[in-house]
Design an enzyme around this catalytic site. Structure first.
Site, mmCIF file in Angstrom:
data_model
loop_
_atom_site.group_PDB
_atom_site.id
_atom_site.type_symbol
_atom_site.label_atom_id
_atom_site.label_comp_id
_atom_site.label_asym_id
_atom_site.label_seq_id
_atom_site.Cartn_x
_atom_site.Cartn_y
_atom_site.Cartn_z
ATOM 1 N N GLY A 19 -7.977 2.333 -9.827
ATOM 2 C CA GLY A 19 -8.705 1.120 -9.485
ATOM 3 C C GLY A 19 -7.826 0.007 -8.955
ATOM 4 N N GLY A 23 -11.551 -5.377 -3.785
ATOM 5 C CA GLY A 23 -12.458 -5.443 -2.646
ATOM 6 C C GLY A 23 -12.990 -4.102 -2.212
ATOM 7 N N ALA A 26 -15.777 1.254 -4.224
ATOM 8 C CA ALA A 26 -15.712 2.604 -4.792
ATOM 9 C C ALA A 26 -14.497 2.743 -5.698
ATOM 10 C CB ALA A 26 -15.675 3.644 -3.678
ATOM 11 N N SER A 27 -13.367 2.191 -5.277
ATOM 12 C CA SER A 27 -12.151 2.249 -6.087
ATOM 13 C C SER A 27 -12.379 1.569 -7.436
ATOM 14 C CB SER A 27 -11.001 1.567 -5.334
ATOM 15 O OG SER A 27 -9.857 1.438 -6.153
ATOM 16 N N HIS A 127 0.136 -1.565 -4.332
ATOM 17 C CA HIS A 127 0.265 -0.111 -4.333
ATOM 18 C C HIS A 127 0.455 0.458 -2.932
ATOM 19 C CE1 HIS A 127 -4.015 -0.602 -3.462
ATOM 20 N NE2 HIS A 127 -4.098 0.665 -3.118
ATOM 21 N N GLU A 162 -3.060 -3.997 8.445
ATOM 22 C CA GLU A 162 -3.521 -2.773 7.793
ATOM 23 C C GLU A 162 -3.856 -1.672 8.797
ATOM 24 O OE1 GLU A 162 -5.353 -2.921 4.155
ATOM 25 O OE2 GLU A 162 -3.927 -4.461 3.570
ATOM 26 N N ARG A 194 -7.690 -8.736 4.538
ATOM 27 C CA ARG A 194 -6.420 -8.019 4.577
ATOM 28 C C ARG A 194 -5.741 -8.046 5.949
ATOM 29 N NH1 ARG A 194 -7.414 -2.581 0.951
ATOM 30 N NH2 ARG A 194 -8.638 -3.555 -0.706
ATOM 31 N N HIS A 230 -12.081 -3.054 5.272
ATOM 32 C CA HIS A 230 -11.544 -2.825 6.609
ATOM 33 C C HIS A 230 -12.711 -2.763 7.601
ATOM 34 C CE1 HIS A 230 -8.026 -0.707 4.448
ATOM 35 N NE2 HIS A 230 -7.603 -1.888 4.874
ATOM 36 N N ASP A 232 -13.283 -0.612 9.813
ATOM 37 C CA ASP A 232 -13.810 0.737 10.050
ATOM 38 C C ASP A 232 -14.858 1.161 9.022
ATOM 39 O OD1 ASP A 232 -12.197 1.354 7.855
ATOM 40 O OD2 ASP A 232 -11.010 2.887 8.888
ATOM 41 N N ASN A 341 -12.518 7.120 -4.211
ATOM 42 C CA ASN A 341 -11.439 6.130 -4.220
ATOM 43 C C ASN A 341 -11.559 5.172 -3.039
ATOM 44 O OD1 ASN A 341 -9.460 5.286 -5.937
ATOM 45 N ND2 ASN A 341 -8.010 6.917 -5.457
ATOM 46 N N CYS A 347 -11.094 7.179 7.312
ATOM 47 C CA CYS A 347 -9.928 6.650 6.587
ATOM 48 C C CYS A 347 -8.782 7.655 6.578
ATOM 49 C CB CYS A 347 -10.303 6.304 5.149
ATOM 50 S SG CYS A 347 -11.229 4.773 4.955
#
Length: 420
Positions: A19, A23, A26-27, A127, A162, A194, A230, A232, A341, A347
């Site tokens: 996690g 933002g 799903a994560s 991360h 990004e 981001r 993002h 996308d 995730n 992605c």
């Protein structure tokens, strides 16, 4: 011959649900659940194989060395000493999402006639902030032919970049000059923006793009607040087609008008919010599908299973394909481990328009190569990882050994090292 090559990230053996991505809904939602790294890698490889069978050029990037002990040492900690949060950041397998590896401008768009690639700095999320060193190394190996490629180090912080997840290219065909659209966010609301405007503008300058065929577009605050971390997640482009949600951009009419001025043949396929809500679009990753051109010249969407399982999304897609729209085929894949995730089909891949013969063949997928990788994954990737397992020295050793075996299998032993 210039063609679009989709470079997918192979899912690494430390894939877990810690996690870490603020933002990314799903994560956050799946934090603490048990992950299945072996299944995750096999699902991604299956998509790569299917795209090869469809006649598409397919490349791949290796997972990065995890745990990243060198990064921890720079922070004055060892794996044993690091707290759970810091250790999780060192073990993240997020480099699997190759759409964030770099921004790519093909040769027809650049001043020197070479394909330019700039590694993303990913500074917003701890991360991911230590990925760029190995990403840059892999790019320099894969695209070492300096007659055809120019590989650039990341834009320096504090300007967040990004990569291709916030970049779109529209063109008559992949080998023709294109219009490059850089999508940026602005701070505000519950989640960080981001992609910084300054980073996007810098990449455009570094790549030698024609300002007349370059656009900067702001992502809508509504999309970011809804979990579109993002661009996308809410829009994707391929050749002459922009496939987008109605609420993707802050000034959609201005963007559409600018595209039509620069590329008269552009076709904008806008999904209205009345048909598909932002929530459904983001949960299903409708726009994080791969929009590709098949050898027949027809366009297809490579979709996650969640799109088919979301009634409003699937109803819209079926109606579009039944009509005269530019998207003619729908291909559905099980990518649940990546989706859980926060990463869909798009992605997992970085688009590079180039002649495959100019790319280091070690990074180009073939059916036989995928056979070998799948066998290696089945033998070496952990079957499952719970969050508490991230403290296990045995897991650390297994992840490093599994990746080393992959490096050896692909004759890329120069990647089997610490990048700090």
């Amino acid at each position: 011959m210039l063609t679009e090559i989709n470079f997918d990230g192979i899912v690494g053996p430390s894939h877990n649900y810690a996690g870490l991505s603020l933002g990314n809904l799903a994560s956050a939602r799946n934090f603490g659940k048990v992950s299945r790294p072996r299944d995750a890698a096999l699902q991604g490889l299956s998509k790569m194989r299917a795209n090869l069978e469809r006649g598409l050029a397919q490349g791949m990037f290796l997972p990065q060395r995890r745990p990243d002990e060198g990064w921890l040492h720079r922070l004055g900690a060892s794996l044993a000493e690091a707290g759970p949060a810091l250790r999780a950041n060192a073990l993240s397998a997020s480099s699997m999402w190759a759409a964030n590896a770099a921004t790519v401008s093909p040769a027809p768009d650049t001043a020197d006639g070479r394909c330019h690639l700039t590694a993303a700095n990913l500074v917003t999320m701890p991360h991911r902030s230590h990925e760029w060193r190995e990403t840059l190394c892999q790019l320099q190996l894969a695209f070492a032919d300096t007659a055809h490629f120019a590989v650039h180090a990341p834009v320096p912080p504090p300007f967040g970049d990004e990569g291709a997840a916030n970049h779109m290219r529209l063109c008559a065909d992949h080998a023709s000059p294109g219009v490059e659209v850089f999508v940026y966010g602005e701070a505000g609301g519950p989640f960080p923006a981001r992609q910084h405007r300054e980073a996007s503008a810098a990449v455009a300058r570094i790549h030698g793009l024609d300002p007349a065929r370059t656009m900067l577009a702001r992502q809508s605050g509504e999309a970011i607040a809804a979990g579109a971390f993002h661009n996308d997640v809410v829009a994707v482009a391929n050749e002459r087609v922009l496939f987008t949600h109605e609420q993707a951009f802050a000034d959609r009419e201005g963007l559409y008008a600018g595209l039509r001025d620069r590329l008269p043949e552009v076709e904008i396929v806008e999904v209205p919010a009345s048909a598909v809500s932002l929530a459904d679009a983001i949960a299903s990753y409708l726009f994080n599908a791969q929009l590709v051109t098949l050898p027949s010249g027809e366009m297809a969407l490579v979709l996650p299973g969640e799109a088919q399982e979301t009634p409003a999304v699937w109803a819209w897609l079926e109606a579009h394909v039944a009509g005269n729209g530019p998207i003619r085929h729908l291909f559905v894949h099980d990518l649940r481990e990546s989706m859980a995730n926060g990463g869909g089909p798009a992605c997992l891949r970085l688009r590079v328009v180039a002649d495959p013969a100019t790319v280091d063949p070690r990074f180009i997928a073939t059916p036989e190569k995928l056979d070998g990788i799948e066998a290696l994954v089945r033998a070496h990737w952990p079957e499952q990882i719970a969050v508490e397992d991230l403290a296990s020295p045995a897991l650390w050793r297994d992840c490093i050994a599994a990746r080393a075996a992959l490096c050896a299998r692909l004759d890329l032993r120069e990647l089997d090292r610490d990048f700090f």
